[in-house]
Design a protein around this motif. Sequence first.
Motif, PDB file in Angstrom:
ATOM      1  N   ASP A   1       0.682  -1.189  -0.003  1.00 30.98           N
ATOM      2  CA  ASP A   1       0.011   0.101  -0.111  1.00 30.98           C
ATOM      3  C   ASP A   1       0.918   1.221   0.112  1.00 30.98           C
ATOM      4  OD1 ASP A   1      -2.537  -1.422  -0.148  1.00 30.98           O
ATOM      5  OD2 ASP A   1      -2.525  -1.504   1.998  1.00 30.98           O
ATOM      6  N   TYR A   2       1.893   1.207   0.903  1.00 35.61           N
ATOM      7  CA  TYR A   2       2.665   2.261   0.778  1.00 35.61           C
ATOM      8  C   TYR A   2       4.086   2.045   1.267  1.00 35.61           C
ATOM      9  CZ  TYR A   2      -1.340   5.645   0.916  1.00 35.61           C
ATOM     10  OH  TYR A   2      -2.554   6.104   0.692  1.00 35.61           O
ATOM     11  N   LEU A   3       5.149   2.361   0.794  1.00 35.08           N
ATOM     12  CA  LEU A   3       6.632   2.185   1.073  1.00 35.08           C
ATOM     13  C   LEU A   3       7.458   3.397   1.227  1.00 35.08           C
ATOM     14  CD1 LEU A   3       8.972   0.322   0.975  1.00 35.08           C
ATOM     15  CD2 LEU A   3       9.281   0.781  -1.405  1.00 35.08           C
ATOM     16  N   LEU A   4       7.487   3.525   2.464  1.00 32.62           N
ATOM     17  CA  LEU A   4       8.318   4.567   2.958  1.00 32.62           C
ATOM     18  C   LEU A   4      10.049   4.396   2.748  1.00 32.62           C
ATOM     19  CD1 LEU A   4       6.778   5.865   6.081  1.00 32.62           C
ATOM     20  CD2 LEU A   4       7.082   7.326   4.236  1.00 32.62           C
ATOM     21  N   VAL A   5      10.664   5.228   2.317  1.00 31.58           N
ATOM     22  CA  VAL A   5      12.205   5.074   2.244  1.00 31.58           C
ATOM     23  C   VAL A   5      12.771   6.386   2.859  1.00 31.58           C
ATOM     24  CG1 VAL A   5      14.063   5.190   0.572  1.00 31.58           C
ATOM     25  CG2 VAL A   5      11.976   3.835  -0.020  1.00 31.58           C
ATOM     26  N   GLY A   6      13.681   6.148   3.862  1.00 33.34           N
ATOM     27  CA  GLY A   6      14.227   7.181   4.510  1.00 33.34           C
ATOM     28  C   GLY A   6      15.800   6.918   4.611  1.00 33.34           C
ATOM     29  N   LYS A   7      16.637   8.199   4.504  1.00 33.28           N
ATOM     30  CA  LYS A   7      18.097   8.256   4.882  1.00 33.28           C
ATOM     31  C   LYS A   7      18.458   8.759   6.199  1.00 33.28           C
ATOM     32  CE  LYS A   7      22.218   9.581   2.551  1.00 33.28           C
ATOM     33  NZ  LYS A   7      22.867  10.215   1.563  1.00 33.28           N
ATOM     34  N   GLY A   8      19.174   7.733   6.937  1.00 34.62           N
ATOM     35  CA  GLY A   8      19.792   8.462   7.860  1.00 34.62           C
ATOM     36  C   GLY A   8      21.292   8.246   8.015  1.00 34.62           C
ATOM     37  N   SER A   9      22.076   8.295   9.194  1.00 35.94           N
ATOM     38  CA  SER A   9      23.552   8.102   8.913  1.00 35.94           C
ATOM     39  C   SER A   9      24.026   6.910   8.565  1.00 35.94           C
ATOM     40  CB  SER A   9      24.053   8.491  10.547  1.00 35.94           C
ATOM     41  OG  SER A   9      23.511   7.835  11.447  1.00 35.94           O
TER      42      SER A   9
END
Length: 268
Positions: free
Chosen positions: A131-139
């Motif tokens: 349904d939804y895919l969140l993609v995030g960048k961290g350290s």
Amino acid sequence: MKLYKEKDYRILSIDDEEKYIQIRDSELTGKRFGRVNKFREYPKAARHFEHLFPNNYLDIVELKDSEAIKTMCTEYQKKLDTNPNEQEMLNFINENEYYILIASIFKFYNFGHHEAYLFKEFPLAGAHRVDYLLVGKGSGGYEFIFIELEHPSDNAFLSTTADYAQSYRKGINQVNDWRRTLEVHFNNMSIEFNKAIKTNQSLPNEFYLNDSSRRHYIVIAGRRAHYRCSSEKAYEIRRNEERTSGIKILHYDNLIDYTLELIGKDSF
């Protein structure tokens, strides 16, 4: 998977490009060393254009618009109170582009603060679709949150035992199907990401490496009122699910709380 109906942010208009260049040039004015970051002053299209997936970028500047966020939450609450099914809620969020409601889930993770993207109805392999895919960048680089929406109006817990009712059971089974699919076909996702990537850019390694530690799973079903029927047991079950399976269980009202918490923040 493109989030925004009105614009293709992979292309800058002449006007946006001129404003963008002007502000970029001003970042160096009067500086002996380095650059003054004026990202928040860029035209909206340029803020998107700067990122890896321009049409899926979640704009942090929108977090400063308290009235728009409060209105979004009010409208979302009204929709929930009409006893909709999950497809109606999915359509409501997508048609109104109320994506901050989904992005609020980043609060549980230590990534998404450097870059944050959302993909809707993301295909995995075969008939599997998220349904939804969140993609995030961290350290530590990029990580992925796979989100399943289930029925918001049906009671999420059995009245007699407080165990999961159909909506949560169905969502957990769906997530387990995704997990099995991703173990074998994770690299298939790169095909879809490459369709959305900024021109002349390449995917970072995290989008090819089959690293299950970078994958996280959410099931959203039911309402807060369903928890109140047997509160202690319901919350115990939810905590135990996350501890044993790694699946975080939420209800639809949670998204209102998390979204309001974002008002005025500098990142997701």
